[in-house]
Design a protein around this motif. Structure first.
Motif, PDB file in Angstrom:
ATOM      1  N   VAL A  69     -12.091 -42.728 -11.686  1.00 60.88           N
ATOM      2  CA  VAL A  69     -11.963 -43.615 -12.848  1.00 60.88           C
ATOM      3  C   VAL A  69     -13.321 -44.165 -13.247  1.00 60.88           C
ATOM      4  CG1 VAL A  69     -11.027 -45.830 -13.631  1.00 60.88           C
ATOM      5  CG2 VAL A  69      -9.562 -44.218 -12.409  1.00 60.88           C
ATOM      6  N   ALA A  70     -14.104 -44.618 -12.278  1.00 65.25           N
ATOM      7  CA  ALA A  70     -15.429 -45.166 -12.571  1.00 65.25           C
ATOM      8  C   ALA A  70     -16.337 -44.111 -13.193  1.00 65.25           C
ATOM      9  CB  ALA A  70     -16.057 -45.720 -11.293  1.00 65.25           C
ATOM     10  N   HIS A  71     -16.325 -42.909 -12.634  1.00 59.68           N
ATOM     11  CA  HIS A  71     -17.171 -41.813 -13.125  1.00 59.68           C
ATOM     12  C   HIS A  71     -16.825 -41.474 -14.572  1.00 59.68           C
ATOM     13  CE1 HIS A  71     -19.588 -38.116 -12.529  1.00 59.68           C
ATOM     14  NE2 HIS A  71     -18.684 -37.536 -13.313  1.00 59.68           N
ATOM     15  N   LEU A  72     -15.538 -41.357 -14.870  1.00 59.89           N
ATOM     16  CA  LEU A  72     -15.124 -40.975 -16.220  1.00 59.89           C
ATOM     17  C   LEU A  72     -15.330 -42.118 -17.215  1.00 59.89           C
ATOM     18  CD1 LEU A  72     -11.861 -38.968 -15.436  1.00 59.89           C
ATOM     19  CD2 LEU A  72     -14.144 -38.073 -15.975  1.00 59.89           C
ATOM     20  N   ASP A  73     -15.063 -43.341 -16.769  1.00 61.05           N
ATOM     21  CA  ASP A  73     -15.276 -44.489 -17.654  1.00 61.05           C
ATOM     22  C   ASP A  73     -16.735 -44.600 -18.068  1.00 61.05           C
ATOM     23  OD1 ASP A  73     -13.800 -47.149 -18.606  1.00 61.05           O
ATOM     24  OD2 ASP A  73     -15.808 -47.701 -17.934  1.00 61.05           O
ATOM     25  N   GLU A  74     -17.641 -44.342 -17.136  1.00 60.26           N
ATOM     26  CA  GLU A  74     -19.074 -44.396 -17.446  1.00 60.26           C
ATOM     27  C   GLU A  74     -19.468 -43.322 -18.448  1.00 60.26           C
ATOM     28  OE1 GLU A  74     -21.930 -46.483 -16.106  1.00 60.26           O
ATOM     29  OE2 GLU A  74     -20.057 -47.621 -16.282  1.00 60.26           O
ATOM     30  N   LYS A  75     -18.707 -42.241 -18.500  1.00 58.52           N
ATOM     31  CA  LYS A  75     -18.983 -41.168 -19.452  1.00 58.52           C
ATOM     32  C   LYS A  75     -18.266 -41.374 -20.784  1.00 58.52           C
ATOM     33  CE  LYS A  75     -20.023 -37.570 -16.052  1.00 58.52           C
ATOM     34  NZ  LYS A  75     -21.392 -37.329 -16.543  1.00 58.52           N
ATOM     35  N   GLY A  76     -17.587 -42.497 -20.935  1.00 63.48           N
ATOM     36  CA  GLY A  76     -16.983 -42.833 -22.212  1.00 63.48           C
ATOM     37  C   GLY A  76     -15.510 -42.518 -22.348  1.00 63.48           C
ATOM     38  N   PHE A  77     -14.877 -42.058 -21.270  1.00 64.63           N
ATOM     39  CA  PHE A  77     -13.444 -41.764 -21.338  1.00 64.63           C
ATOM     40  C   PHE A  77     -12.630 -43.034 -21.107  1.00 64.63           C
ATOM     41  CE2 PHE A  77     -15.318 -37.689 -20.073  1.00 64.63           C
ATOM     42  CZ  PHE A  77     -14.724 -36.825 -20.989  1.00 64.63           C
ATOM     43  N   ASP A  78     -11.411 -43.028 -21.611  1.00 65.09           N
ATOM     44  CA  ASP A  78     -10.470 -44.120 -21.383  1.00 65.09           C
ATOM     45  C   ASP A  78      -9.654 -43.754 -20.145  1.00 65.09           C
ATOM     46  OD1 ASP A  78      -8.551 -46.066 -21.378  1.00 65.09           O
ATOM     47  OD2 ASP A  78      -7.771 -45.643 -23.388  1.00 65.09           O
ATOM     48  N   ALA A  79     -10.063 -44.263 -18.993  1.00 66.44           N
ATOM     49  CA  ALA A  79      -9.480 -43.862 -17.718  1.00 66.44           C
ATOM     50  C   ALA A  79      -8.826 -45.044 -17.023  1.00 66.44           C
ATOM     51  CB  ALA A  79     -10.541 -43.247 -16.811  1.00 66.44           C
ATOM     52  N   THR A  80      -7.668 -44.783 -16.394  1.00 65.00           N
ATOM     53  CA  THR A  80      -6.909 -45.789 -15.664  1.00 65.00           C
ATOM     54  C   THR A  80      -6.528 -45.223 -14.309  1.00 65.00           C
ATOM     55  OG1 THR A  80      -5.975 -46.706 -17.707  1.00 65.00           O
ATOM     56  CG2 THR A  80      -4.798 -47.187 -15.667  1.00 65.00           C
ATOM     57  N   GLY A  81      -6.559 -46.059 -13.282  1.00 68.59           N
ATOM     58  CA  GLY A  81      -6.154 -45.634 -11.948  1.00 68.59           C
ATOM     59  C   GLY A  81      -5.000 -46.456 -11.427  1.00 68.59           C
ATOM     60  N   ILE A  82      -4.086 -45.802 -10.706  1.00 66.23           N
ATOM     61  CA  ILE A  82      -3.009 -46.528 -10.029  1.00 66.23           C
ATOM     62  C   ILE A  82      -2.950 -46.098  -8.572  1.00 66.23           C
ATOM     63  CG2 ILE A  82      -1.655 -46.739 -12.159  1.00 66.23           C
ATOM     64  CD1 ILE A  82       0.287 -44.635 -10.992  1.00 66.23           C
ATOM     65  N   ASP A  83      -2.545 -47.031  -7.722  1.00 65.59           N
ATOM     66  CA  ASP A  83      -2.356 -46.736  -6.303  1.00 65.59           C
ATOM     67  C   ASP A  83      -1.367 -47.752  -5.748  1.00 65.59           C
ATOM     68  OD1 ASP A  83      -2.891 -46.263  -3.365  1.00 65.59           O
ATOM     69  OD2 ASP A  83      -4.441 -44.967  -4.214  1.00 65.59           O
ATOM     70  N   TYR A  84      -0.617 -47.366  -4.723  1.00 68.63           N
ATOM     71  CA  TYR A  84       0.340 -48.301  -4.143  1.00 68.63           C
ATOM     72  C   TYR A  84      -0.236 -49.055  -2.957  1.00 68.63           C
ATOM     73  CZ  TYR A  84       1.922 -45.631   0.039  1.00 68.63           C
ATOM     74  OH  TYR A  84       2.025 -45.006   1.257  1.00 68.63           O
ATOM     75  N   SER A  85      -1.476 -48.774  -2.600  1.00 71.00           N
ATOM     76  CA  SER A  85      -2.142 -49.459  -1.500  1.00 71.00           C
ATOM     77  C   SER A  85      -2.974 -50.619  -2.045  1.00 71.00           C
ATOM     78  CB  SER A  85      -3.052 -48.491  -0.734  1.00 71.00           C
ATOM     79  OG  SER A  85      -3.985 -49.187   0.058  1.00 71.00           O
ATOM     80  N   GLU A  86      -2.698 -51.813  -1.551  1.00 70.75           N
ATOM     81  CA  GLU A  86      -3.485 -52.979  -1.963  1.00 70.75           C
ATOM     82  C   GLU A  86      -4.957 -52.782  -1.611  1.00 70.75           C
ATOM     83  OE1 GLU A  86      -1.175 -57.032  -1.752  1.00 70.75           O
ATOM     84  OE2 GLU A  86      -0.746 -55.875   0.067  1.00 70.75           O
ATOM     85  N   ALA A  87      -5.221 -52.201  -0.438  1.00 75.27           N
ATOM     86  CA  ALA A  87      -6.607 -51.986  -0.022  1.00 75.27           C
ATOM     87  C   ALA A  87      -7.317 -51.031  -0.981  1.00 75.27           C
ATOM     88  CB  ALA A  87      -6.645 -51.436   1.398  1.00 75.27           C
ATOM     89  N   ALA A  88      -6.622 -49.980  -1.436  1.00 69.82           N
ATOM     90  CA  ALA A  88      -7.225 -49.033  -2.367  1.00 69.82           C
ATOM     91  C   ALA A  88      -7.614 -49.722  -3.663  1.00 69.82           C
ATOM     92  CB  ALA A  88      -6.259 -47.878  -2.653  1.00 69.82           C
ATOM     93  N   GLY A  99     -13.252 -51.567 -14.343  1.00 71.69           N
ATOM     94  CA  GLY A  99     -12.278 -50.488 -14.432  1.00 71.69           C
ATOM     95  C   GLY A  99     -10.847 -51.005 -14.535  1.00 71.69           C
ATOM     96  N   LYS A 100      -9.969 -50.137 -15.007  1.00 72.08           N
ATOM     97  CA  LYS A 100      -8.543 -50.464 -15.126  1.00 72.08           C
ATOM     98  C   LYS A 100      -7.801 -49.868 -13.925  1.00 72.08           C
ATOM     99  CE  LYS A 100      -8.341 -48.728 -19.322  1.00 72.08           C
ATOM    100  NZ  LYS A 100      -7.841 -48.307 -20.647  1.00 72.08           N
TER     101      LYS A 100
END
Length: 275
Positions: A69-88, A99-100
């Motif tokens: 997500v960070a890599h793509l956002d820096e390149k101008g993409f609209d990127a979102t990440g989801i995970d079920y781990s609080e630590a992640a 990031g989102k």
């Protein structure tokens, strides 16, 4: 967003601590050296397969540390990440505060239908039991826009190092009275990787979608470094590539059906939504 408690048919999200993501999770050598500026091989390959366009809206399911997500956002993409781990999610937000990232299960509806052009599920499905995979893939189908793509990678090939070939190597070592190979799975591996895939089981899971897909056998990244990163890599690059001539010979004369199904280090799949 509130944390969702896992049921008995899910891996307990609490076993994924921040130490796992920052010290042991696959590709950590790239993460520790480059953060999100240079992606680990599996993610780099997935990005190459995704046919990204500037206006794409992108979802990363099982985003882990958040480097994609960070890599793509820096390149101008609209990127979102989801995970079920609080630590992640905590690690991802620490890595890339703007990031989102959302704490949610992969099979839970969170976004409107047809919200994304590209969806990534990278090194995640082996952490899911089969009913979860089916629900996750149905959610992918709901979320993809017409003509959109989903790229999936596995973190291993169940026919390769950790299962069948491990047993063969252990048997040969015993026969030749040599030291046995290292254990194929740590206790942490066993707890987390509850559904490791090979070509046929991955294909069976994907057929539930009813969408066109192709499964790609991926060799050891050392034998595909040119395709992934080009030539002239720095001496301290985390991946130690084989010589270009060895890569060429292996990819040209060895890594072909049906041998590639056994020799693949991992698999990728590309799913295309109906136009």
């Amino acid at each position: 967003m509130s944390f969702t408690t896992m049921d008995d048919n899910s891996v307990d999200s609490q076993i994924y601590g921040s130490d796992y993501f920052l010290e042991r999770c696959g590709g950590v050598e790239f993460f520790q050296k480059y953060g999100y500026s240079v992606l680990k091989p599996a993610i780099q390959f997935a990005v190459q397969q995704a046919e990204l366009k500037t206006a794409d809206r992108i979802l990363d399911i099982g985003c882990g540390r958040g480097e994609l997500v960070a890599h793509l956002d820096e390149k101008g993409f609209d990127a979102t990440g989801i995970d079920y781990s609080e630590a992640a999610v905590s690690c991802a937000k620490a890595l890339y505060p703007k990031g989102k990232f959302h704490l949610v299960r992969s099979d839970q509806p969170l976004f409107e239908a047809a919200s994304f052009d590209k969806i990534f599920i990278l090194g995640t499905i082996e952490h899911l039991y089969e009913p979860e995979i089916e629900k996750t893939l149905l959610e992918v189908k709901r979320l993809l826009r017409p003509g959109g793509l989903c790229v999936i990678t596995t973190c291993t090939n169940a026919l390769y190092y950790k299962t069948r070939s491990y047993r063969l190597r252990a048997a040969l070592a015993s026969l030749l009275k040599m030291a046995p190979p290292s254990p194929s799975h740590s206790e942490e591996d066993k707890a987390m990787h509850v559904n490791e895939k090979q070509y046929f089981s991955l294909s069976r899971s994907l057929r539930t979608l009813g969408l066109p897909f192709r499964v790609i056998a991926c060799p050891n990244p050392k034998l595909a470094s040119i395709e992934l990163y080009g030539g002239n890599l720095p001496p301290d690059f985390p991946l130690r590539p084989k010589a270009p001539w060895k890569q060429f010979l292996y990819r040209t004369f060895v890594f072909h059906f049906p041998l590639n199904l056994m020799l693949a280090r991992s698999y990728a799949a590309v799913i295309r939504a109906a136009a």
